[in-house]
Design a protein around this motif. Structure first.
Motif, PDB file in Angstrom:
ATOM      1  N   ALA A   1       0.823  -1.195   0.000  1.00  0.00           N
ATOM      2  CA  ALA A   1       0.000   0.000   0.000  1.00  0.00           C
ATOM      3  C   ALA A   1       0.865   1.256   0.000  1.00  0.00           C
ATOM      4  O   ALA A   1       0.720   2.130   0.863  1.00  0.00           O
ATOM      5  CB  ALA A   1      -0.927  -0.001   1.210  1.00  0.00           C
ATOM      6  N   PRO A   2       1.796   1.376  -0.968  1.00  0.00           N
ATOM      7  CA  PRO A   2       2.641   2.571  -0.987  1.00  0.00           C
ATOM      8  C   PRO A   2       1.883   3.837  -1.365  1.00  0.00           C
ATOM      9  O   PRO A   2       2.312   4.938  -1.028  1.00  0.00           O
ATOM     10  CB  PRO A   2       3.706   2.229  -2.032  1.00  0.00           C
ATOM     11  N   TRP A   3       0.758   3.676  -2.063  1.00  0.00           N
ATOM     12  CA  TRP A   3       0.009   4.824  -2.566  1.00  0.00           C
ATOM     13  C   TRP A   3      -1.425   4.715  -2.060  1.00  0.00           C
ATOM     14  O   TRP A   3      -2.193   3.858  -2.487  1.00  0.00           O
ATOM     15  CB  TRP A   3       0.049   4.874  -4.092  1.00  0.00           C
ATOM     16  N   THR A   4      -1.798   5.595  -1.137  1.00  0.00           N
ATOM     17  CA  THR A   4      -3.134   5.554  -0.555  1.00  0.00           C
ATOM     18  C   THR A   4      -3.491   6.931  -0.024  1.00  0.00           C
ATOM     19  O   THR A   4      -2.629   7.811   0.081  1.00  0.00           O
ATOM     20  CB  THR A   4      -3.198   4.483   0.558  1.00  0.00           C
ATOM     21  N   ASP A   5      -4.774   7.121   0.310  1.00  0.00           N
ATOM     22  CA  ASP A   5      -5.202   8.429   0.815  1.00  0.00           C
ATOM     23  C   ASP A   5      -6.274   8.269   1.886  1.00  0.00           C
ATOM     24  O   ASP A   5      -6.592   7.162   2.321  1.00  0.00           O
ATOM     25  CB  ASP A   5      -5.662   9.341  -0.325  1.00  0.00           C
ATOM     26  N   LEU A   6      -6.790   9.394   2.346  1.00  0.00           N
ATOM     27  CA  LEU A   6      -7.832   9.534   3.369  1.00  0.00           C
ATOM     28  C   LEU A   6      -7.328   9.106   4.745  1.00  0.00           C
ATOM     29  O   LEU A   6      -7.067   9.938   5.585  1.00  0.00           O
ATOM     30  CB  LEU A   6      -9.119   8.816   2.975  1.00  0.00           C
TER      31      LEU A   6
ATOM     32  N   ASP B   1      -8.755   4.886  -2.211  1.00  0.00           N
ATOM     33  CA  ASP B   1      -8.146   4.205  -3.360  1.00  0.00           C
ATOM     34  C   ASP B   1      -6.668   3.955  -3.100  1.00  0.00           C
ATOM     35  O   ASP B   1      -5.889   4.881  -2.854  1.00  0.00           O
ATOM     36  CB  ASP B   1      -8.335   5.039  -4.624  1.00  0.00           C
ATOM     37  N   THR B   2      -6.269   2.699  -3.181  1.00  0.00           N
ATOM     38  CA  THR B   2      -4.940   2.240  -2.792  1.00  0.00           C
ATOM     39  C   THR B   2      -4.329   1.430  -3.916  1.00  0.00           C
ATOM     40  O   THR B   2      -5.018   0.604  -4.531  1.00  0.00           O
ATOM     41  CB  THR B   2      -5.047   1.373  -1.513  1.00  0.00           C
ATOM     42  N   PHE B   3      -3.044   1.651  -4.183  1.00  0.00           N
ATOM     43  CA  PHE B   3      -2.365   1.006  -5.307  1.00  0.00           C
ATOM     44  C   PHE B   3      -0.990   0.509  -4.872  1.00  0.00           C
ATOM     45  O   PHE B   3      -0.346   1.084  -4.001  1.00  0.00           O
ATOM     46  CB  PHE B   3      -2.173   1.986  -6.473  1.00  0.00           C
ATOM     47  N   ASP B   4      -0.544  -0.530  -5.548  1.00  0.00           N
ATOM     48  CA  ASP B   4       0.840  -0.982  -5.443  1.00  0.00           C
ATOM     49  C   ASP B   4       1.579  -0.452  -6.670  1.00  0.00           C
ATOM     50  O   ASP B   4       1.030   0.300  -7.466  1.00  0.00           O
ATOM     51  CB  ASP B   4       0.884  -2.513  -5.363  1.00  0.00           C
TER      52      ASP B   4
END
Length: 375
Positions: A74-79, A96-99
């Motif tokens: 989960a290097p890229w996530t928000d909120l 929204d979460t991305f690798d």
């Protein structure tokens, strides 16, 4: 309103998805450009400074990023909506979460849960995730046709946690749904849903204050940063949040405000971003992303039915541009969720940032100088 596709509780459609509207990032960037230009702050302008306020703030730490949450895929996530779990840990419920190498990379999930075993506001560090080495999606969401499940709030009542999600293509909320967990956020069970058009769309984005009188007080807006919305107030017994019929509106009719009247806005309509409503220090706090001008604000008041038309709006986070962030000035800010355990005199909030594919993160800020409630 014509709805061409039927959504199921898992967030998927029975037909093709609708076109994707403008992204959250594009809306944030356009709002930021306007407010920065009006303040004389432009990229590369020498001597540019953010707006000043008696309220001060500073960054405590990044809570997510490749070096911090990459080990949970989960290097890229928000909120990162923070909630105190029954076991004493803090769960950050992210969107929204991305690798991979940036936003839009592989393994798209939403929502996910990242955990700090130490819940003290000054010691929050993500050291775990729901799912272990890979932060799993907390509920089924196939992202069919670009749909997603965006959390608007997570809260705890006794041994039970509750989570509210907004479903559909981003900023085209088809419906919202409500979930519960009895194991500190590890697994979630579906409870109910509301149509996206309820109350003119102003019941899409909900946030819950857990009061000491047996009620939950619920503020809600439309979930579309490009649409002007009122702010509605409901209450529901703490033993019945999963029953849509149990929500009682607060409204103005016949010359008076009263519970049971049709819901009417409790403050001036505007374009809202994220909202967070909490009981705190014997009163209540509302924080939100304000879209025009772009900043993150707070109101502190005595009761859930205090007059928000006349309650001071206090600016906590102001916009700036990348490379010029200092104090409480943040490039492309949003969120602003209150950290459990903080107070008016030492408020910790979770702020998100997104201005390019590698600058998409969850951060913690500390805010000082807020005025308390007027009783």
């Amino acid at each position: 309103m014509h709805e061409p596709h039927r959504f199921r509780p898992d967030g998927r459609t029975d037909g093709p998805g609708r076109p994707r509207p403008p992204s959250r990032r594009s809306l944030l960037r356009s709002a930021a450009a306007g407010v920065l230009a009006s303040a004389g702050i432009v990229t590369g302008a020498p001597g540019a400074t953010a707006a000043t306020s008696r309220v001060t703030g500073s960054k405590v730490r990044d809570l997510s990023g490749p070096a911090l949450t990459g080990r949970f895929a989960a290097p890229w996530t928000d909120l990162g909506i923070p909630v105190r779990c029954p076991d004493g840990s803090t769960l950050f419920v992210c969107g929204d979460t991305f690798d991979g190498v940036g936003v839009g990379g592989p393994d798209w999930r939403s929502p996910v849960g990242l955990r700090s075993s130490n819940a003290a506001p000054g010691s929050l560090v993500v050291d775990g995730a729901v799912g272990g080495s890979r932060a799993v999606g907390l509920v089924p969401e196939g992202h069919t046709g670009g749909t997603t499940a965006i959390p608007s709030d997570v809260f705890t009542v006794g041994p039970t946690m509750y989570m509210h999600l907004m479903r559909g293509v981003i900023h085209e909320t088809h419906h919202t749904d409500f979930w519960r967990s009895d194991d500190n956020g590890e697994t979630w069970q579906y409870l109910c849903q509301w149509p996206g058009g309820l109350h003119g769309g102003q019941f899409q984005q909900k946030t819950y204050a857990v009061a000491d009188d047996g009620y939950l007080y619920v503020l809600s807006t439309a979930f579309d940063r490009d649409v002007t919305s009122g702010l509605l107030l409901h209450r529901v017994r703490q033993d019945a949040p999963g029953d849509p019929a149990a929500y009682e509106p607060w409204g103005y009719a016949g010359g008076a405000w009263a519970w049971g009247n049709p819901p009417t806005t409790v403050t001036s309509p505007r374009r809202w971003g994220e909202i967070c409503f909490r009981a705190m220090g014997g009163g209540y706090a509302l924080t939100w992303l304000n879209m025009s001008p772009l900043d993150i604000r707070a109101q502190i008041f005595a009761t859930p039915t205090s007059n928000l038309f006349t309650t001071a709006e206090q600016t906590m986070i102001v916009p700036t541009v990348p490379g010029r962030e200092t104090g409480n000035a943040v490039a492309s800010p949003y969120g602003g969720f209150i950290v459990p355990g903080s107070g008016v005199d030492d408020l910790h909030i979770v702020v998100s940032q997104w201005y390019d594919a590698q600058n998409y993160r969850v951060m913690q800020y500390r805010v000082n100088g807020l005025d308390g409630p007027v009783h």
